[in-house]
Scaffold this motif. Structure first.
Motif, PDB file in Angstrom:
ATOM      1  N   LEU C 566       0.827  -1.206   0.000  1.00  0.00           N
ATOM      2  CA  LEU C 566       0.000   0.000   0.000  1.00  0.00           C
ATOM      3  C   LEU C 566       0.855   1.247   0.000  1.00  0.00           C
ATOM      4  O   LEU C 566       0.608   2.191  -0.743  1.00  0.00           O
ATOM      5  CB  LEU C 566      -0.896   0.007   1.238  1.00  0.00           C
ATOM      6  N   LEU C 567       1.877   1.224   0.839  1.00  0.00           N
ATOM      7  CA  LEU C 567       2.758   2.387   0.885  1.00  0.00           C
ATOM      8  C   LEU C 567       3.464   2.560  -0.453  1.00  0.00           C
ATOM      9  O   LEU C 567       3.660   3.682  -0.924  1.00  0.00           O
ATOM     10  CB  LEU C 567       3.790   2.230   2.005  1.00  0.00           C
ATOM     11  N   GLY C 570       1.156   4.120  -2.675  1.00  0.00           N
ATOM     12  CA  GLY C 570       1.085   5.528  -2.314  1.00  0.00           C
ATOM     13  C   GLY C 570       2.256   6.312  -2.868  1.00  0.00           C
ATOM     14  O   GLY C 570       2.096   7.373  -3.462  1.00  0.00           O
ATOM     15  N   THR C 571       3.443   5.750  -2.692  1.00  0.00           N
ATOM     16  CA  THR C 571       4.630   6.422  -3.227  1.00  0.00           C
ATOM     17  C   THR C 571       4.541   6.541  -4.734  1.00  0.00           C
ATOM     18  O   THR C 571       4.876   7.582  -5.307  1.00  0.00           O
ATOM     19  CB  THR C 571       5.887   5.615  -2.849  1.00  0.00           C
ATOM     20  N   PHE C 573       1.850   6.604  -6.550  1.00  0.00           N
ATOM     21  CA  PHE C 573       0.863   7.638  -6.882  1.00  0.00           C
ATOM     22  C   PHE C 573       1.465   9.020  -6.708  1.00  0.00           C
ATOM     23  O   PHE C 573       1.332   9.896  -7.540  1.00  0.00           O
ATOM     24  CB  PHE C 573      -0.371   7.508  -5.989  1.00  0.00           C
ATOM     25  N   LYS C 574       2.131   9.181  -5.581  1.00  0.00           N
ATOM     26  CA  LYS C 574       2.625  10.512  -5.240  1.00  0.00           C
ATOM     27  C   LYS C 574       3.712  10.953  -6.207  1.00  0.00           C
ATOM     28  O   LYS C 574       3.693  12.076  -6.709  1.00  0.00           O
ATOM     29  CB  LYS C 574       3.163  10.499  -3.818  1.00  0.00           C
ATOM     30  N   VAL C 577       2.406   8.997 -10.586  1.00  0.00           N
ATOM     31  CA  VAL C 577       1.123   9.344 -11.204  1.00  0.00           C
ATOM     32  C   VAL C 577       0.820  10.821 -11.018  1.00  0.00           C
ATOM     33  O   VAL C 577       0.498  11.546 -11.950  1.00  0.00           O
ATOM     34  CB  VAL C 577      -0.021   8.486 -10.607  1.00  0.00           C
TER      35      VAL C 577
END
Lengths: 109, 492, 629, 165, 467
Positions: C566-567, C570-571, C573-574, C577
């Protein structure tokens, strides 16, 4: 004569004028080419006037005369334009000692 | 009776406008500050008054001749939703002014003047009953904010704000086209000068086919989606929130994003019912994905302001999704949540502002142990943060509960996916709380002081609102009931 | 009577007032006053609860909910702020306020070394917890229950992270909250499902409208409810927070993580027993999960060295038994075990707290030993607690566990045998704990040894009371065979139908169990005494023991399967993306405009010839469009 | 082939040929002279079309006044050398191609025009008397307005030519 | 008619003024007085339909409320321009009186172009506008840029004149009524005769040239950049608006019937103009040159009037002319006072001259098209016209996206003024140069923009005023 002939001739002269504008660098010559374009228009107008003189304007010749008056005005305007244009060219020449339009590149982008 | 000669919607628009213009004329910084606070409190009183003197039958609808040949008029009114959001606007500004009372702004008169002008614009948006008027206010609310952000913001303020401005400007122009298109299809009111009309009632009477509606839907939606913002139109938001002066960020995140939601409710939904029914799954899909997406990014965010920005995106995503479920429960949930989210996020910003003021740092990793130095602040923040993640008995819970409920009814899987963001919200919020407030103090946080009286009071006010609306949400439901009912009528 | 019941709102109001007063005044209240306010508020609640119990006792029907005000009342959704006081509730009320009061009392001494404002804060949190717990059990619909449900989670979070300077503690608190939230999501989804199908979350309305639900619905809803229960009551797969939650002060562990909050899941399922009874698949799942949890936690508990961790895993394991009971349909047995467990596990925790207190904060049992002489009261009460949990005959643990085992036996024999193995393991790790702590030689530092002392009265009195309850508390449900009467299940009858045991071999089974228990305990006693009543103890384990000591590496597995990916997402995405993708696209438009601006302006070359040429080309294009297209 | 046609062809060839020479002549003075030839041949066309007034005016105004002015300027600038730099080859080619394609496009479109006779060697529309009537009856206003043109040209010449003090 | 006669006369007056008036400042007042007179005379005609002289124009000029309103707008804007920039005209060169005379002649041409009813008048009007402009462009004689601009302008202008004449010739040839009157062209229902079609394209091209629509815009940036700034202000606003007015007038009256047959051309030109104008403006560092491109970009919007050719379009055109002219005149008036014409030259203006900055902001907001400014109303009318037309919806979307791009370059100046500090120690503007009167005029200009933005009706009502 057929109107097509006049149209063709005018277009031809007009195009030669345009080509002249495109390929020359001397501002005076370019200006002369524009004069050639104007003349081709004049010729065309006169031809149309005579065409209409046979057709629609047969009864009332003043209609056909309009175009020739118009040609007259074109000449008037052309004369005025020439005086101004040549004045500008001379002014330019006085400053840069050239009438080469390729040197007109201080203003760009 | 107040409201006979000049009605409440007019007062709500004109008073801040005049007060804002007047601010520019005041010379002394301190007095302009006081003036702005005073004016905003008066506005709040007006807004409170509107609850007593208007109701849905007598929604204070007034209309003046304006751009007659365009078929537009200065038509304003306050239905339940309007009253709710104008109240939010009215209460937010005094809170903001008090919370930032100690801030010294260069050229304070311009700052406070622009703030009040933006308030006037926002009020106008919430009151407008005429599409063109709505568009006017929509833009007018933006311009002061642009100046506020660009003038008083952070280092990269100019670029960030400009991105925000152009983004929203482009979006709203698209909407303008849509408005014009609908306008062209309104029936000509012959008895009144034979023009088309921008009046909302005439807009609602327009019959459009599916294809037309679809086009218009997207023209409008993009404008609103940018404002809200909805994934993938959101990228202006973190930058702007980060760079804007905090008091403006509060306006932006507390109220301005509601403009987008409000606009969807007021215009998009009733105007294009066919298209809404056709495209709702895409919009909800985007919203739900955006929720998870923004939450995941928020987890990895080290910048306090950006974290809140992403959290806001996630919350707005839920509201947007709930709107498009078109159910009574969902819409009521959105109504209350618009109000609650506004209050909560302003509270969050106040705390962040206090922290940044004292430490000069907004990186989560550089902070820590604030709870030692500022226990009162910590507790108040904790309440607000927990309200932000919709803990029961706080204001956000009711709204989120209802919105999720309606989303579940719409589609189980969307609801489940969106539900994941509840968990993720807890993760990033608690992470933030832990890293900033818990643990040991460090060099940065060593000299943090606890909040002073005025700040305590203002945060306490927010906390009280949080609990009161959390425990007794029913008045808000009653307020917006008719709005929701009439909205749902559009869908048969 | 109804008038009296309508005033039950005072029960949660006391702790709420206590919370508000101690919370707001924390900077001004002297310690003893804070403690007094907190304890007295709970005590008043307890008295009120007792009175309620007294009234409810005589009610035979199922009382209606009490409506206070409309919480949510919109076109489609009507949820009132309702309380429902019935027999089940009154039992929980007693447990919560009774045990809660004792633990409050205990805390006054245990936490006495805290700073004044922290002290008040602690009590305000405790009061808040009791408030939410009361809300949970008193709620007249699922939403109110959920409010309490999440509220106790919050208090658990606050209290686990009470010593917020320690980052590990904070992590534990956060973990607890998040794990709970995962469960809460299940709970919420179940509620939404109910709303979607029945249109209400009212207990009565749901039960009445059960006909509207298909089997699929019922199964789905109950599974989701159970997911919620696994979070709160620390069952597989969401149990890992509970051992970590031992980071909080020991009384907190006793109150929240042993006696009350963790049993909320059981309460919820029992409260929804009508629904669950219609979902045999869910029931089976609950039984299996409960059993597995009981076994897994027991195995882990065997090799834990932290006194509180052992108790924590023991709690998880006992909760597993309760779910097993529910799963096999023995609702009242489950509730009964909740009660007895509340007694003996609270006792054990408090006694452990006393030990820790004596050891100046040391929790590692490998560093203890031989304490029985130094702190006799604690020792005796702890011993009684161990006996109760290990199921020494006729202690409360024996009775409640026996009842569960019998029910399981009737349901599935395999489950039964496994459950028995679990019970043996329970005895094993409890005795190990007992011996390592109180027997053998002292293994700690000299300073600690010098410092050893018996705890003050405020701590020992609750210990004694709870010890007494642990021993005799089960007698209210003593089987007929041993001359008792199932008063408890009778009492609950209006809420849950007790399974009637018309088994002719019942008496025989009871005796077999009794004998088996005695034998088993004896074996375990001698085995553990030999191994663990020692002067030196190596705290390191190898091989399979290490796996157990490391909790089957479940935390690490979760980290690798859930958290890290998940992290990583998240990374991704951040950084990818968001930055390069969406924002890149948005900025890309800007850049494209800029770039094209730079390119387009080159058209403006400054050359008249070029201009005319471009114009002519333009003319050409227009002519072609006009004349030939 | 009637005599009119023959005259037309001769005049046309003359006009086009001179125009081409004008465009391509390296020496500006030659260009001017070639242009005068074009004007003369166009005047010939006017005569052919019985536009006597314009034929005269064309000679007087264009070939006479205007071209003399041109010649004057060219001489003034001392541009009567053969070495006028031409544009680079590619630009010239591009100019010829685009101009030529414009010609082709227009021709191909216009040659579809219905054949209509043009009155030649006859008709009074181009006579001085007729034109005078029209000009001073119907075209007084434009005639007057064109004086503004000349005024501004005059001022222009002053503004531009006069030395700054 | 009043305006035509009076502008011509006043041009002559100014011309003689050059001979008799030696004081440099006097011509300005004379010119302003004349313009006030003209404005009033035109107002009289608009209000009562009374002409000062009764001249039989043989229907070659046609006045109605529409073009009289336009003339009023043009004269009003010019008046404002004279008031704001009168002193700057004096700085260009020594022939102050002559410059004003030429500008009056241009105005005369503007009036002719607004009222023409025959192609001859159109031609004369355009030429009367153009020839003085060539001269004004080159009036800064020792400045090579000015020279170059004048020559470029002249060459290309003459070229476009040739094209226009060719178009007129074909129109005449193809018109079976053998007439130059624009309302007397026989087109018929079906596809246009090829002669008319060719003539139409030629006319379209030459008009596009005059209004600097892409791809016939190339002269614009160079000429606007090279010309003395005051004259840039003049020709990029009033003259340009007149070009548009003539454009719409010509195409509405002559070819309105066959609108669908040439709409595609307008679409191409409009799209190209919007794109190229806005895109190129983005990168400009010089504000003057940026405004030149902005005028192209704004032309893109004004082309919607030709695109739609409906009632709204005509209203919008008037409004656009006023809004665009006012704002551009205003911003140029401030630009002239600046020491540095680059965007950075505006840095910190807000601190030094807050009033100038505020008015400049209003002008720029109006150009961007922010509501409650005249710029918004005008853009709004244009969009309405286009949407009402119903064809080529994508063009409207392109237009608003381009409007968003335009925010980029307009707001850069706002950003410079307000959010950036002056880089150099020296002030960005010479305070002594800014008189109180100048400030008042700027405020009036800004107020006009706001008033038109809030209540465009005050202008548009004149359109329906029966003369």
């Amino acid at each position: 004569m057929d109107i097509k002939a006049y149209i063709g001739l005018s277009i031809l002269l007009f195009s030669i004028g345009i080509i002249g504008v495109l390929i020359r660098r001397n501002a005076i010559i370019i200006f002369m080419c524009i004069e050639l374009m104007l003349n081709s228009v004049n010729l065309l107008l006169v031809a149309f006037s005579k065409m209409h003189a046979l057709g629609i304007a047969h009864g009332s010749p003043s209609l056909a005369s309009d175009a020739q008056v118009f040609v007259f005005f074109i000449m008037v305007v052309a004369a005025a334009e020439v005086s101004v244009g040549l004045a500008i060219i001379v002014m330019m020449y006085r400053n840069v000692h050239s009438v080469d339009i390729n040197f007109l590149n201080r203003l760009k982008n | 009776m107040l409201g006979t000669y000049i009605t409440f919607p007019e007062l709500l628009i004109w008073f801040p406008l005049v007060a804002g213009i007047f601010s520019f004329l005041i010379k002394k910084d301190d007095s302009v500050k006081t003036w702005a606070l005073f004016a905003s409190i008066i506005t709040l009183c007006i807004s409170l008054g509107s609850f007593f003197y208007t109701n849905d039958i007598n929604a204070s609808n007034v209309s003046y001749e304006w751009l007659t040949s365009l078929g537009s008029s200065f038509a304003v009114g306050l239905d339940g939703m309007g009253r709710l959001l104008t109240f939010l606007t009215a209460i937010a500004f005094p809170i903001i002014f008090v919370a930032t009372y100690n801030n010294k702004y260069k050229n304070a008169k311009a700052f406070y003047g622009l703030m009040l002008l933006s308030q006037a614009g926002l009020m106008g948006v919430f009151c407008a009953m005429d599409a063109l008027l709505f568009y006017f206010f929509w833009e007018l609310a933006l311009i002061p904010v642009y100046f506020l952000c660009s003038r008083w913001g952070g280092e990269k303020r100019i670029q960030a704000t400009f991105k925000f401005f152009v983004y929203t400007f482009a979006g709203s122009l698209l909407m303008l086209i849509g408005i014009i298109y609908v306008y062209q299809h309104t029936s000509v009111r012959i008895e009144e000068s034979g023009f088309h009309s921008f009046r909302i009632s005439d807009f609602l009477a327009v019959q459009l086919n599916m294809q037309q509606q679809s086009w218009l839907f997207w023209l409008f939606f993009v404008a609103f989606a940018i404002k809200m913002p909805i994934f993938p139109f959101h990228t202006w938001q973190p930058d702007t929130y980060e760079q804007a002066p905090t008091s403006t960020t509060m306006v932006l995140s507390g109220i301005m994003v509601k403009m987008g939601l409000f606009a969807v409710l007021r215009w998009l939904l009733p105007l294009f019912p066919l298209a809404v029914a056709r495209w709702d799954n895409i919009v909800i899909g985007l919203s739900v994905f955006g929720m998870i997406y923004a939450s995941l990014i928020a987890i990895k965010q080290d910048n306090l302001k950006r974290l809140v920005a992403y959290s806001s995106i996630a919350h707005i995503g839920l509201m947007c999704a709930a709107i498009f479920t078109r159910s009574d429960t969902g819409l009521q949930g959105v109504m209350i949540q618009m109000f609650s989210h506004g209050i909560n996020i302003i509270g969050l910003w106040i705390v962040i502002e206090l922290l940044e003021k004292q430490t000069g740092v907004r990186k989560i990793s550089e902070l820590g142990g604030v709870a030692h130095k500022a226990p009162a602040l910590t507790i108040l923040l904790l309440v607000i943060a927990l309200a932000n993640i919709a803990l029961p008995l706080t204001n956000a819970f009711v709204g989120e509960f209802m919105m999720f409920s309606s989303l579940f009814k719409y589609n189980v899987w969307f609801a489940t996916a969106a539900g994941v963001s509840i968990i993720l919200a807890a993760v990033y919020t608690l992470n933030m709380v832990q890293k900033v407030f818990y643990g040991n103090t460090n060099a940065v946080t060593e000299n943090v002081k606890d909040i002073n009286l005025s700040q305590t009071v203002i945060l306490s006010v927010i906390v009280v609102i949080i609990f009161v609306t959390g425990l007794f949400p029913q008045p808000i439901f009653d307020l917006t009931k008719d709005t929701v009912t009439s909205l749902l009528l559009r869908f048969g | 009577m109804s008038n009296v019941l309508e005033s039950v709102w005072v029960i949660p109001i006391f702790p709420l007032v206590g919370f508000i007063v101690t919370g707001l005044m924390r900077n001004y209240l002297p310690k003893h006053l804070a403690a007094f306010i907190a304890c007295s508020s709970i005590f008043l609640s307890f008295l009120a609860s007792a009175y309620v119990f007294y009234i409810v006792k005589d009610v035979t029907s199922n009382p209606a909910a009490i409506h206070y005000f409309d919480f949510i009342n919109t076109g489609a959704l009507h949820i009132g702020f309702d309380f429902k006081i019935d027999h089940l509730t009154s039992v929980f009320l007693l447990i919560i306020t009774g045990v809660g009061f004792l633990i409050h009392l205990y805390s006054t001494a245990y936490m006495s070394e805290e700073q004044e404002n922290d002290y008040a804060k602690y009590f305000s949190y405790l009061n808040l917890f009791v408030f939410f717990m009361l809300l949970l059990v008193m709620g007249g619909n699922y939403l109110i229950m959920f409010i309490g449900w999440e509220g106790v989670g919050l208090c658990s979070y606050l209290l686990i992270g009470y010593w917020f300077t320690n980052n590990n503690y904070n992590n534990a608190a956060k973990k607890a909250f998040i794990m709970n939230r995962i469960g809460d999501l299940g709970f919420l989804l179940a509620l939404f499902w109910l709303i979607a199908k029945v249109g209400s979350v009212d207990f009565a309305t749901v039960n009445a409208g059960i006909a509207k639900l298909s089997t699929f619905d019922v199964t789905g809803i109950t599974i989701l409810f159970f997911v919620g229960a696994t979070g709160k009551s620390a069952q597989i797969p969401l149990y890992t927070w509970l051992p970590d939650a031992m980071a909080g002060p020991t009384p907190v562990s006793a109150l929240i993580h042993a006696a009350t909050m963790v049993t909320a899941g059981i309460y919820m399922i029992v409260r929804s027993n009508v629904l669950f009874s219609l979902a045999p698949i869910t029931m089976e799942i609950i039984a299996v999960i409960g059993l597995l949890t009981a076994l897994l936690a027991a195995t882990i508990a065997i090799y834990q060295n932290d006194i509180k961790k052992v108790l924590a895993y023991s709690t998880v394991s006992q909760l597993g038994y309760m779910f097993l009971a529910l799963g096999v349909g023995a609702f009242s047995s489950g509730v009964f075990h909740v009660m007895t467990h509340a007694f003996f596990k609270a006792l054990l925790f408090l006694a452990a707290g006393s030990v820790i207190h004596a050891m100046s904060g040391e929790q590692d049992i490998t560093k203890m030993g031989g304490l029985r002489k130094k702190i006799p009261v604690t020792y005796i009460t702890f011993l009684l607690g161990v006996l109760a949990i290990a199921g020494f005959p006729f202690t409360s643990g024996f009775i409640s566990k026996d009842e569960i085992l019998l029910n399981v036996y009737n349901h599935n024999k395999l489950y039964f045998y496994l459950a028995v193995i679990g019970a043996v393991m329970t005895a094993f790790y409890m005795f190990r704990l007992l011996f390592l702590t109180f027997f053998g030689g002292f293994r700690g530092t000299h300073e600690q040894e010098h410092h050893l002392h018996e705890s003050p009265k405020a701590m020992t009195i609750p210990l004694i009371i709870l010890a007494v309850l642990s021993v005799i508390g089960g007698l209210v449900q003593l089987p007929h065979v041993f001359g008792g009467h199932p008063y408890f299940s009778e009492f609950l009858n209006p809420v849950v139908k007790t399974v009637e045991h018309t088994d002719p071999k019942l008496a025989m089974k009871e005796y077999v169990l009794l004998i088996g228990t005695i034998i088993g305990l004896a074996v375990v006693y001698f085995f553990t005494k030999k191994n663990y009543a020692v002067n030196k103890y190596e705290g390191e384990y190898h091989g399979f023991k290490k796996v157990l000591a490391n909790k089957w590496y479940v935390d690490e597995m979760y980290d690798a399967i859930v958290v890290k990916p998940l992290l990583a997402v998240g990374t991704f995405f951040k950084n990818v993306v968001e930055k390069s993708g969406i924002d890149g696209f948005v900025n890309g438009i800007g850049k494209a405009v800029n770039y094209s601006s730079r390119q387009v302006r080159l058209l403006q070359s400054g050359q008249v010839g070029a201009y005319v040429l471009l114009m002519v080309i333009g003319i050409l294009i227009l002519f072609i469009v006009q004349l030939f297209l | 082939m009637s005599i009119t046609t023959i005259v037309f062809i001769i005049l046309s060839v003359m006009a086009v040929g001179a125009a081409l020479m004008m465009v391509s002549a390296k020496n500006p003075v030659h260009s001017v002279l070639w242009l005068i030839v074009v004007f003369f041949s166009i005047s010939g066309h006017y005569v052919l079309l019985n536009a006597q007034f314009l034929a005269i005016v064309n000679i007087i105004v264009y070939a006479g006044a205007i071209m003399v002015l041109f010649l004057f300027v060219v001489m003034l600038m001392n541009l009567n050398v053969e070495s006028e730099p031409m544009k680079n080859y590619r630009l010239q080619l591009a100019g010829v191609i685009s101009g030529g394609s414009l010609l082709l496009v227009l021709l191909s479109a216009l040659m579809k025009v219905q054949s209509t006779p043009v009155q030649t060697n006859d008709g009074d529309v181009g006579l001085i008397k007729k034109l005078g009537m029209v000009l001073f009856n119907d075209y007084v206003v434009p005639f007057e307005l064109s004086s503004i043109l000349f005024l501004s040209a005059m001022i222009g010449a002053v503004v531009i030519a006069k030395k700054e003090k | 008619m009043n305006a035509i006669i009076l502008t011509a006369i006043w041009g002559v007056v100014m011309m003689f003024g050059g001979v008799f008036i030696k004081n440099k400042a006097t011509p300005k007042y004379l010119a302003i007085a004349g313009l006030v007179l003209i404005f009033l005379a035109n107002g009289l005609e608009l209000n009562t339909g009374r002409a000062l002289l009764n001249i039989d124009v043989k229907d070659m000029l046609h006045t109605n409320s529409f073009n009289l309103t336009f003339i009023a707008v043009a004269m009003g804007c010019t008046l404002l321009f004279f008031l704001l920039n009168g002193r700057d005209v004096e700085k260009v060169g020594s022939h102050v009186s002559e410059y004003f005379a030429l500008m009056f002649f241009v105005l005369c041409g503007v009036c002719i172009a607004a009222t023409f009813n025959t192609l001859l008048m159109l031609f004369l009007g355009i030429e009367i506008i153009s020839i003085p402009l060539y001269i004004l462009t080159g009036s800064d004689k020792r400045n090579l840029k000015s020279n170059e601009a004048a020559l470029k302008y002249f060459l290309m202008g003459a070229f476009s004149t040739g094209i226009m004449l060719m178009g007129i010739a074909f129109i005449y040839g193809g018109n079976e009524l053998a007439s130059f009157f624009i309302d007397n062209i026989k087109i018929g229902e079906g596809k246009m005769p090829v002669l008319l079609s060719v003539g139409l394209v030629f006319l379209l091209i030459s008009m596009s040239f005059k209004v600097s629509a892409v791809p016939f815009h190339f002269w614009t940036p160079d000429v606007y950049d090279g010309a003395p700034t005051v004259f840039t202000s003049f020709m990029s606003t009033i003259v340009k608006a007149a070009g548009f007015f003539a454009f719409v007038r010509l195409f509405e009256n002559a070819f309105g019937v066959v609108h669908p047959q040439w709409q595609t051309l307008i679409v191409i030109i409009t799209a190209a103009t919007l794109l190229i104008g806005n895109l190129t403006a983005v990168f400009q560092q010089s504000v003057k040159r940026m405004l030149a491109y902005s005028s192209i970009a704004q032309a893109g919007f004004m082309l919607f009037a030709v695109f739609a050719l409906n009632e709204k379009a005509k209203e919008g055109l008037i409004l656009y002319s006023a809004a665009y002219s006012l704002a551009t005149i205003g911003i140029f008036a401030i630009l002239i006072k600046m020491k540095d014409y680059t965007v950075d030259g505006f840095n910190g203006l807000a601190k030094q001259q807050p009033l100038l900055a505020i008015t400049a902001t209003i002008f720029l907001l109006s150009l961007t098209g922010i509501p409650l400014t005249a710029g918004f109303q005008s853009k709004f009318y244009m969009l309405m016209a286009a949407v009402q037309d119903g064809h080529q919806f994508w063009l409207v979307i392109l237009a608003v996206l381009c409007a968003a791009i335009s925010a980029y370059y307009y707001f850069r100046i706002i950003q410079a003024m307000y959010f950036k500090e002056a880089t150099a120690e020296a002030p960005v503007i010479d305070d002594a140069d800014i008189s109180k009167g100048f400030k008042i005029l700027l405020v009036i200009t800004a107020a006009l923009i706001i008033i038109l933005g809030v209540y465009p009706q005050i202008l548009l009502d004149w359109l329906y005023h029966s003369v």
